[in-house]
Design a protein around this motif. Structure first.
Motif, short mmCIF file in Angstrom:
data_model
loop_
_atom_site.label_atom_id
_atom_site.label_comp_id
_atom_site.label_asym_id
_atom_site.label_seq_id
_atom_site.Cartn_x
_atom_site.Cartn_y
_atom_site.Cartn_z
N GLU A 65 1.16 -1.27 -0.10
CA GLU A 65 0.04 0.15 -0.17
C GLU A 65 0.85 1.50 0.05
O GLU A 65 0.96 1.89 -0.38
N TRP A 68 6.37 2.21 -3.81
CA TRP A 68 6.62 3.38 -5.06
C TRP A 68 6.38 3.05 -6.40
O TRP A 68 7.34 3.19 -6.57
N PRO A 70 3.90 0.93 -9.54
CA PRO A 70 2.61 0.99 -9.78
C PRO A 70 1.78 -0.11 -9.35
O PRO A 70 1.48 -1.10 -11.07
N GLN A 72 -1.37 -2.58 -7.77
CA GLN A 72 -2.37 -2.63 -6.26
C GLN A 72 -2.32 -3.77 -5.90
O GLN A 72 -2.51 -4.92 -6.45
N THR A 161 -1.61 -1.52 -11.01
CA THR A 161 -2.66 -0.46 -12.08
C THR A 161 -2.54 0.03 -13.68
O THR A 161 -2.25 -0.81 -14.19
N LYS A 215 1.90 5.09 -7.31
CA LYS A 215 1.15 4.56 -8.08
C LYS A 215 -0.24 4.29 -9.45
O LYS A 215 0.05 3.71 -9.96
N ASN A 216 1.12 5.75 -10.10
CA ASN A 216 -0.09 5.86 -11.65
C ASN A 216 0.88 6.43 -12.43
O ASN A 216 1.32 6.93 -13.54
#
Length: 249
Positions: A65, A68, A70, A72, A161, A215-216
């Motif tokens: 969680e 660092w 991407p 999930q 992700t 994460k993106n």
């Protein structure tokens, strides 16, 4: 294995070395940057465990969680790096470090452990064959090349992700996403900036400096990701030499 392992803590971080950038003076700035990054991550559950010796023998992992990258999933640990090199190979250190991480996950009641790898062995990524020996399986994949491996204790699995699946950017110029977790990155950035400036090469350097950004990112990412002509190229760190060799710049 006569040597002992130790974990980097807030109390000892200033006096302990970080394994990967031991004697190379050009990376000492990066060591300071990495230590500052670690000081902010350790309270989040980040673990840096190393052999108590002057060598590149360590594992680095964190709760998924707050990792660092991407990826999930609920209640997993994510391994950033597992590195044993030189004369320390073949002595069981990699197994000891991985087993420590797995046992830590079990003691914390985690669902499992995951790590970024690839179908064929690539620099800067964990060796898939080694992880399979411990029961890791492919939980997700990108372009039939990069793989997310997971050792699940309860049947749950993590995944990349949705942003990762883009594996492209709109810009055609050299584009590099980078974090500050790796001590080698500041020097790589300096070399790339200087080389591109001297040779009139447009370059976009995008700092991944928050968990949300990490994460993106629009691609596989483990501190570093390179695009050229809009196409994803590599997660391997690059300098002046590799820009010339790999990208023909």
């Amino acid at each position: 294995m006569s040597e002992e392992f130790k974990n980097i803590t807030i109390d000892n971080i200033e006096t302990e070395h970080l394994c990967c950038a031991l004697a190379d003076k050009k990376h000492q700035c990066g060591v300071g940057v990495k230590k500052q990054w670690l000081k902010e991550r350790i309270p989040e559950g980040h673990v840096f465990r190393k052999l108590d010796a002057k060598g590149k023998v360590f594992i680095e992992y964190a709760p998924l969680e707050s990792a660092w990258i991407p990826v999930q999933g609920d209640n997993f640990l994510y391994i950033y790096c597992l590195w044993v090199s030189g004369s320390f190979k073949g002595k069981g250190y990699a197994s000891a470090l991985l087993e420590y991480c797995i046992n830590d996950a079990k003691e914390q009641g985690k669902s499992g452990v995951c790590v970024l790898s690839s179908k064929k062995k690539k620099p800067y990524l964990t060796d898939k064959k080694f992880m399979l020996k411990y029961g890791f399986e492919v939980a997700d994949s990108i372009n039939d090349d990069y793989e997310l491996l997971a050792l699940s204790f309860d049947g749950n699995k993590p995944s990349f992700t949705e942003s990762v699946r883009q594996m492209s950017v709109s810009s055609k110029e050299l584009t590099i996403y980078y974090g500050m977790q790796c001590p080698f990155i500041p020097n790589c950035l300096e070399q790339i900036k200087n080389y591109c400036s001297e040779n009139g090469i447009p370059v976009r350097l995008i700092a991944v400096d928050t968990l949300e950004k990490a994460k993106n990112v629009p691609c596989i990412f483990n501190n570093w990701a390179v695009f050229y002509n809009g196409k994803f190229e590599t997660v391997s760190l690059m300098n002046e030499g590799s820009l010339k060799k790999s990208l023909g710049l």
